[in-house]
Design an enzyme around this catalytic site. Sequence first.
Site, PDB file in Angstrom:
ATOM      1  N   ASP A   1     -80.448   5.881 -35.903  1.00 39.99           N
ATOM      2  CA  ASP A   1     -80.129   5.594 -37.305  1.00 39.99           C
ATOM      3  C   ASP A   1     -81.330   5.008 -38.036  1.00 39.99           C
ATOM      4  O   ASP A   1     -81.526   5.267 -39.224  1.00 39.99           O
ATOM      5  CB  ASP A   1     -78.923   4.655 -37.415  1.00 39.99           C
ATOM      6  CG  ASP A   1     -77.602   5.411 -37.282  1.00 39.99           C
ATOM      7  OD1 ASP A   1     -77.473   6.478 -37.916  1.00 39.99           O
ATOM      8  OD2 ASP A   1     -76.727   4.958 -36.543  1.00 39.99           O
TER       9      ASP A   1
ATOM     10  N   GLU B   1     -77.410   5.525 -43.590  1.00 36.97           N
ATOM     11  CA  GLU B   1     -78.090   5.400 -42.290  1.00 36.97           C
ATOM     12  C   GLU B   1     -78.533   3.953 -42.063  1.00 36.97           C
ATOM     13  O   GLU B   1     -78.458   3.431 -40.948  1.00 36.97           O
ATOM     14  CB  GLU B   1     -79.301   6.337 -42.190  1.00 36.97           C
ATOM     15  CG  GLU B   1     -79.011   7.822 -42.376  1.00 36.97           C
ATOM     16  CD  GLU B   1     -78.071   8.447 -41.354  1.00 36.97           C
ATOM     17  OE1 GLU B   1     -77.477   7.734 -40.535  1.00 36.97           O
ATOM     18  OE2 GLU B   1     -77.909   9.677 -41.402  1.00 36.97           O
TER      19      GLU B   1
ATOM     20  N   HIS C   1     -75.430   2.162 -41.045  1.00 37.36           N
ATOM     21  CA  HIS C   1     -75.081   2.469 -39.652  1.00 37.36           C
ATOM     22  C   HIS C   1     -75.910   1.596 -38.697  1.00 37.36           C
ATOM     23  O   HIS C   1     -75.381   1.014 -37.753  1.00 37.36           O
ATOM     24  CB  HIS C   1     -75.358   3.939 -39.322  1.00 37.36           C
ATOM     25  CG  HIS C   1     -74.519   4.910 -40.094  1.00 37.36           C
ATOM     26  ND1 HIS C   1     -74.736   6.265 -40.060  1.00 37.36           N
ATOM     27  CD2 HIS C   1     -73.457   4.729 -40.930  1.00 37.36           C
ATOM     28  CE1 HIS C   1     -73.842   6.876 -40.838  1.00 37.36           C
ATOM     29  NE2 HIS C   1     -73.063   5.958 -41.379  1.00 37.36           N
TER      30      HIS C   1
ATOM     31  N   TYR D   1     -74.565  -1.667 -35.853  1.00 38.70           N
ATOM     32  CA  TYR D   1     -74.779  -1.984 -34.435  1.00 38.70           C
ATOM     33  C   TYR D   1     -75.235  -3.435 -34.271  1.00 38.70           C
ATOM     34  O   TYR D   1     -74.792  -4.125 -33.348  1.00 38.70           O
ATOM     35  CB  TYR D   1     -75.776  -1.000 -33.812  1.00 38.70           C
ATOM     36  CG  TYR D   1     -75.215   0.409 -33.791  1.00 38.70           C
ATOM     37  CD1 TYR D   1     -74.126   0.729 -32.966  1.00 38.70           C
ATOM     38  CD2 TYR D   1     -75.711   1.400 -34.625  1.00 38.70           C
ATOM     39  CE1 TYR D   1     -73.568   1.997 -32.970  1.00 38.70           C
ATOM     40  CE2 TYR D   1     -75.164   2.683 -34.639  1.00 38.70           C
ATOM     41  CZ  TYR D   1     -74.097   2.967 -33.808  1.00 38.70           C
ATOM     42  OH  TYR D   1     -73.539   4.223 -33.829  1.00 38.70           O
TER      43      TYR D   1
ATOM     44  N   GLU E   1     -78.318  14.628 -36.100  1.00 41.39           N
ATOM     45  CA  GLU E   1     -76.998  14.267 -36.648  1.00 41.39           C
ATOM     46  C   GLU E   1     -75.844  14.789 -35.798  1.00 41.39           C
ATOM     47  O   GLU E   1     -74.837  14.108 -35.620  1.00 41.39           O
ATOM     48  CB  GLU E   1     -76.837  14.848 -38.067  1.00 41.39           C
ATOM     49  CG  GLU E   1     -77.848  14.364 -39.092  1.00 41.39           C
ATOM     50  CD  GLU E   1     -77.475  13.014 -39.683  1.00 41.39           C
ATOM     51  OE1 GLU E   1     -76.422  12.471 -39.344  1.00 41.39           O
ATOM     52  OE2 GLU E   1     -78.277  12.512 -40.501  1.00 41.39           O
TER      53      GLU E   1
ATOM     54  N   GLU F   1     -71.703  11.144 -40.047  1.00 46.88           N
ATOM     55  CA  GLU F   1     -72.670  12.051 -39.399  1.00 46.88           C
ATOM     56  C   GLU F   1     -72.173  13.488 -39.452  1.00 46.88           C
ATOM     57  O   GLU F   1     -72.969  14.424 -39.558  1.00 46.88           O
ATOM     58  CB  GLU F   1     -72.920  11.667 -37.931  1.00 46.88           C
ATOM     59  CG  GLU F   1     -73.326  10.227 -37.650  1.00 46.88           C
ATOM     60  CD  GLU F   1     -74.529   9.718 -38.418  1.00 46.88           C
ATOM     61  OE1 GLU F   1     -75.034  10.421 -39.309  1.00 46.88           O
ATOM     62  OE2 GLU F   1     -74.968   8.591 -38.128  1.00 46.88           O
TER      63      GLU F   1
ATOM     64  N   HIS G   1     -73.072  14.717 -42.806  1.00 45.61           N
ATOM     65  CA  HIS G   1     -74.533  14.871 -42.885  1.00 45.61           C
ATOM     66  C   HIS G   1     -74.985  16.160 -42.186  1.00 45.61           C
ATOM     67  O   HIS G   1     -75.742  16.952 -42.752  1.00 45.61           O
ATOM     68  CB  HIS G   1     -75.262  13.686 -42.221  1.00 45.61           C
ATOM     69  CG  HIS G   1     -74.951  12.347 -42.833  1.00 45.61           C
ATOM     70  ND1 HIS G   1     -75.341  11.161 -42.237  1.00 45.61           N
ATOM     71  CD2 HIS G   1     -74.289  12.004 -43.962  1.00 45.61           C
ATOM     72  CE1 HIS G   1     -74.926  10.148 -43.003  1.00 45.61           C
ATOM     73  NE2 HIS G   1     -74.281  10.643 -44.039  1.00 45.61           N
TER      74      HIS G   1
HETATM   75 MN   MN3 Z   1     -76.193   7.481 -39.086  1.00 48.40          MN
HETATM   76 MN   MN3 Z   2     -76.539  10.710 -40.493  1.00 45.39          MN
END
Ligand code: MN3
Ligand code: MN3
Length: 315
Positions: free
Chosen positions: A64, A95, A98, A102, A155, A189, A192
């Site tokens: 990401d 992104e 994302h 985490y 992706e 994703e 995407h």
């Molecule tokens: Mn992502």
């Molecule tokens: Mn993506």
Amino acid sequence: MIHNTINWNAIEDMVDKLTYEKLTSQFWLVTRMPVSKDIADWSKLPKKEKRLVERVFGGLAKLDTLQSEEGLESLKKSVKTKHELAVYNNIQFMESEHARAYSSIFSTLNTAQEIREIFNWTDNNEFLLKKVEIINDIYLNGSPLQRKVASVFLESFLFYSGFYTPLYYLGNSKLINVAEVIKLILRDESVHGTYIGYKFQQGFKELTEDEQSNIKNWAYELLYKLYENEVKYTELLYDELGWTEDVKVFLRYNGNKALMNLGFSPLFSDTADDVNPIVINGLSTGTTNHDFFSSVGNGYLLSEVEDMKDEDYSY
Ligand code: MN3
Ligand code: MN3
């Protein structure tokens, strides 16, 4: 191009508009997700499973990071419409979110020392570094269509060696709040990969037959090279738990989906029926719309845009 004002009342490619609406309709932030409800589950996990989850998420965060930095920057250099650029701006921001998700999961489940170890691992693991190097080299030096192929493979294929783990736990009713975050990521994703694949197909149609066969062969070779590296990464992560063969099936299944997003035929014989049903189940329940837009490519036959539902955020 810079001197013209973007006009959303004069759309050149309806897919840009529909994708922008789809992506904004599924907007989310990790800070709204109740990950801390999984602390009890987490504390019961055996140590080697905790290490697996940490590494898998660390690896996903690295991909990401790549997308939010070089990945979308490289796609933005060759847009055909201003609306395409607006879609990439949206993707680029998500992104970043994302990657932040985490870190948010780690800060809920892990100690500061563990978090340092996770990031140290991701910055030094040879298979992780290799995939980032292969993709980033294409982002920096590839043609516009090659950059789209690399992006679709990231992706729609490279994430899945990692996604397997939370989906497996979800199928076993463990870490379900963490899994809910991952499913929101996966849902993004999926759009995407489909959108970038669609833009690839638009460019591909304009090539001569020779150029088409060249880039097609190049794409298959690239997928296979990435697959070989994913196999080694998978063995390193999953051998200890005995899940490796199962994960490899999932990789091949998603490799085929990535090719499908580019308009190409499958490389592997694996289908959804071959994937562990627990994991397929995790993929298909709740918020994930994994097959969104799979009909794009022949005009504007899109799935209808889904409204957000209450269960998209289960507090
Ligand atoms: Mn992502
Ligand atoms: Mn993506």
